[in-house]
Write an enzyme that holds these catalytic residues in place. Structure first.
Site, mmCIF file in Angstrom:
data_model
loop_
_atom_site.group_PDB
_atom_site.id
_atom_site.type_symbol
_atom_site.label_atom_id
_atom_site.label_comp_id
_atom_site.label_asym_id
_atom_site.label_seq_id
_atom_site.Cartn_x
_atom_site.Cartn_y
_atom_site.Cartn_z
ATOM 1 N N CYS A 281 -17.319 -3.323 31.884
ATOM 2 C CA CYS A 281 -18.307 -3.321 32.977
ATOM 3 C C CYS A 281 -18.406 -4.658 33.699
ATOM 4 O O CYS A 281 -18.071 -4.746 34.871
ATOM 5 C CB CYS A 281 -19.685 -2.941 32.428
ATOM 6 S SG CYS A 281 -19.756 -1.253 31.842
HETATM 7 N N1 NAD Z 1 -18.463 1.585 28.014
HETATM 8 C C1 NAD Z 1 -19.584 1.123 28.515
HETATM 9 O O1 NAD Z 1 -20.265 0.320 27.895
HETATM 10 C C2 NAD Z 1 -20.086 1.595 29.867
HETATM 11 C C3 NAD Z 1 -21.407 1.309 30.207
HETATM 12 C C4 NAD Z 1 -21.888 1.737 31.433
HETATM 13 C C5 NAD Z 1 -21.048 2.408 32.318
HETATM 14 N N2 NAD Z 1 -19.743 2.658 31.971
HETATM 15 C C6 NAD Z 1 -18.927 3.398 32.928
HETATM 16 O O2 NAD Z 1 -18.799 4.740 32.483
HETATM 17 C C7 NAD Z 1 -17.512 5.248 32.828
HETATM 18 C C8 NAD Z 1 -16.806 5.733 31.569
HETATM 19 O O3 NAD Z 1 -16.623 4.633 30.703
HETATM 20 P P1 NAD Z 1 -16.288 4.783 29.169
HETATM 21 O O4 NAD Z 1 -16.469 3.422 28.570
HETATM 22 O O5 NAD Z 1 -17.006 5.944 28.579
HETATM 23 O O6 NAD Z 1 -14.718 5.116 29.260
HETATM 24 P P2 NAD Z 1 -13.775 5.662 28.076
HETATM 25 O O7 NAD Z 1 -12.415 5.239 28.426
HETATM 26 O O8 NAD Z 1 -14.364 5.302 26.752
HETATM 27 O O9 NAD Z 1 -13.896 7.251 28.223
HETATM 28 C C9 NAD Z 1 -13.438 7.949 29.302
HETATM 29 C C10 NAD Z 1 -12.925 9.299 28.838
HETATM 30 O O10 NAD Z 1 -12.529 10.041 29.972
HETATM 31 C C11 NAD Z 1 -11.352 10.752 29.633
HETATM 32 N N3 NAD Z 1 -10.675 11.111 30.871
HETATM 33 C C12 NAD Z 1 -9.925 10.346 31.690
HETATM 34 N N4 NAD Z 1 -9.535 11.041 32.768
HETATM 35 C C13 NAD Z 1 -10.043 12.267 32.637
HETATM 36 C C14 NAD Z 1 -9.980 13.437 33.417
HETATM 37 N N5 NAD Z 1 -9.319 13.463 34.590
HETATM 38 N N6 NAD Z 1 -10.595 14.545 32.967
HETATM 39 C C15 NAD Z 1 -11.265 14.529 31.793
HETATM 40 N N7 NAD Z 1 -11.374 13.456 31.008
HETATM 41 C C16 NAD Z 1 -10.773 12.323 31.426
HETATM 42 C C17 NAD Z 1 -10.579 9.827 28.733
HETATM 43 O O11 NAD Z 1 -9.662 10.517 27.912
HETATM 44 C C18 NAD Z 1 -11.719 9.203 27.914
HETATM 45 O O12 NAD Z 1 -11.984 9.934 26.734
HETATM 46 C C19 NAD Z 1 -16.785 4.121 33.549
HETATM 47 O O13 NAD Z 1 -16.982 4.259 34.925
HETATM 48 C C20 NAD Z 1 -17.502 2.888 33.058
HETATM 49 O O14 NAD Z 1 -17.431 1.831 34.001
HETATM 50 C C21 NAD Z 1 -19.255 2.279 30.745
#
Ligand code: NAD
Length: 444
Positions: A284
């Site tokens: 992030c």
């Molecule tokens: N990790 C954090 O602390 C956090 C906090 C706030 C916001 N975010 C935001 O949330 C969003 C997700 O982050 P995350 O950390 O959960 O990511 P992550 O990589 O842990 O998880 C994303 C998931 O999406 C899946 N994926 C990818 N493309 C896909 C598709 N086309 N269809 C279905 N599934 C798909 C992946 O396999 C993965 O399991 C991002 O935009 C991130 O910036 C993350």
């Protein structure tokens, strides 16, 4: 395909979806079951909804359906109980959307090498969703992104079949604010900001989140909701940049920055402590502000604070390596050929996530200077660098054997007094050895 059928179906009444959500009989879908999506899926399943997670990763799907968790903040027992009660399941098959009432999109939003937003995950997820999207659905984008994404990218794809937003379907943006590893604030008790394309959309989104989360904060539009997340993370990134610059200045002047911050933090108003460190990490803070600067550049505005803080934060791994180099020089040892042990490689304390971790940059730089690098981290069994795998070495041997130990991540379970006793030389980038007087400790 239902998206061609849906255009001729009558719009369902707003009341029907409201009733299903209020009665918790709405069938919930979560696309992307990562650090954000899985905890959210679990909260809605715990609130009594039937939740279907959709992901491309077969291994994640198999683990959830087998009742396991791969996200540190989600207990395996909880997943097992929800799967057994048929409240939670996972699939790679987007056609289940035909049966769903709501869909939350939690897919990654990385930056490209050029620091431009990579929208490909959102676009490909929405392409699949659009195939099965039907009247009466609520869709909410949660992935962090630039202001305008929900209405400029997602809305046209979901409205392609002729459905009208605000009456045939509902679309919102709700920023995810989860802080992995934070024992006090988790998905359930972090206030949820939500803004819809229309007022009816906002109301529907707020009603949805109220069923499972403690506090909902409706805002007037998707753009406001998108900007909220960017303000929060930009605020953090810039303040860390400021304090990192202060740390470099203090170092030159022989002032202990940690003592300065502790004393400044006694001011009961108008000051909030931020701490220097080896550089930014995670999915992030190093990334999100560049979504904003990319978007504002389109409007002819340079986001100067963001660029400057990005530059200073990006220098910190180099600053750490310089500290290691000069500490070794003072002991008449060149960095080339010395063994440097990195203590802690995840991007922050007590978590297992190494994405964007400054430890990886530091290891890379040290190796480039010819150092032999080892590492240990109770949360990270192995890491992969661009130039091949590097495996964890056992403490305390590796700490004692190294010419220099660099504390990059201050995990709480480590006995730092034992580290201070056994290490020959320590560069402490986190003030983990606060209050330990020793000539062999070099602080940031
Ligand atoms: N990790 C954090 O602390 C956090 C906090 C706030 C916001 N975010 C935001 O949330 C969003 C997700 O982050 P995350 O950390 O959960 O990511 P992550 O990589 O842990 O998880 C994303 C998931 O999406 C899946 N994926 C990818 N493309 C896909 C598709 N086309 N269809 C279905 N599934 C798909 C992946 O396999 C993965 O399991 C991002 O935009 C991130 O910036 C993350």
């Amino acid at each position: 395909m239902s998206h061609t059928v849906s255009a001729v179906q009558p719009a369902i009444s707003i009341d029907a979806l409201q009733e299903k959500i209020s009665a918790r009989t709405a069938r919930v879908g979560i696309v992307g079951l990562g650090y954000v999506g899985l905890p959210l899926a679990v909260e809605f399943a715990k609130a009594g909804f039937s939740v279907t997670g959709i992901d491309l990763s077969e291994s994640k799907i198999a683990r959830i359906n087998a009742g396991n968790s791969y996200v540190q903040d989600v207990a395996g027992d909880e997943v097992a109980a929800l799967v057994k009660a048929e409240k939670l399941r996972a699939t790679a098959d987007f056609s289940v959307i035909r049966e769903l009432d709501t869909i939350n999109i939690c897919v990654p939003t990385p930056l490209r090498k050029t620091k431009d937003p990579d929208m490909s995950y959102i676009v490909s997820a929405c392409q699949e969703i659009a195939k099965y999207f039907h009247p009466g659905m609520l869709a909410i984008l949660e992935s962090t992104t630039y202001p305008g994404t929900t209405e400029e990218v997602v809305l046209p794809m979901l409205a392609e079949s002729g459905l009208k937003v605000g009456s045939d379907f509902f679309l919102c943006f709700s920023p995810e604010r989860v802080d992995p590893g934070n024992p006090s604030f988790q998905t359930r008790n972090i206030p949820k900001v939500v803004g819809g394309v229309t007022e009816a959309c906002t109301e529907m989104g707020a009603l949805f989140y109220r069923q499972a989360l403690e506090r909902v904060v409706p805002v007037s539009s998707t753009r406001v909701a998108e900007m909220v997340k960017l303000l929060e993370n930009t605020f953090r990134m810039i303040n860390i940049g400021l304090v990192n610059e202060m740390a470099i200045m203090s170092d030159r002047m022989g002032i202990n920055i940690w003592e300065v911050i502790d004393a400044a933090a006694t001011k009961p108003f108008g000051f909030m402590p931020f701490y220097p460190g080896p550089g930014l990490g995670g999915h992030c803070i190093p990334i999100d502000p560049f979504y904003l600067s990319w978007k504002t550049r389109q409007a002819g505005i340079e986001a100067r604070f963001i660029e400057l803080a990005g530059y200073i934060n990006g220098q910190m791994p180099h600053f750490v390596v310089e500290k290691v180099q000069s500490a070794l020089n003072d002991c008449a040892k060149p960095l080339k050929g010395s063994t440097v042990h990195i203590l802690g490689v995840s991007y922050k304390r007590d978590i297992d996530d190494v994405r964007e971790s400054p430890a990886l940059d530091i290891i890379h730089l040290l190796k480039r200077h010819g150092a032999n690098v080892t590492y240990s981290d109770p949360f990270v069994p192995s890491i992969r660098l661009e130039d091949g795998p590097l495996f964890a070495r056992e403490e305390p041997d590796a700490v004692a054997a190294a010419d220099c130990v660099v504390i990059v991540t201050d995990h709480s379970g480590i006995d730092y007094h034992a580290v201070a006793d056994s290490a020959k030389l320590i560069v402490d980038t986190r003030n983990a050895l606060r209050g330990v007087p020793s000539e062999k400790i070099i602080r940031l």
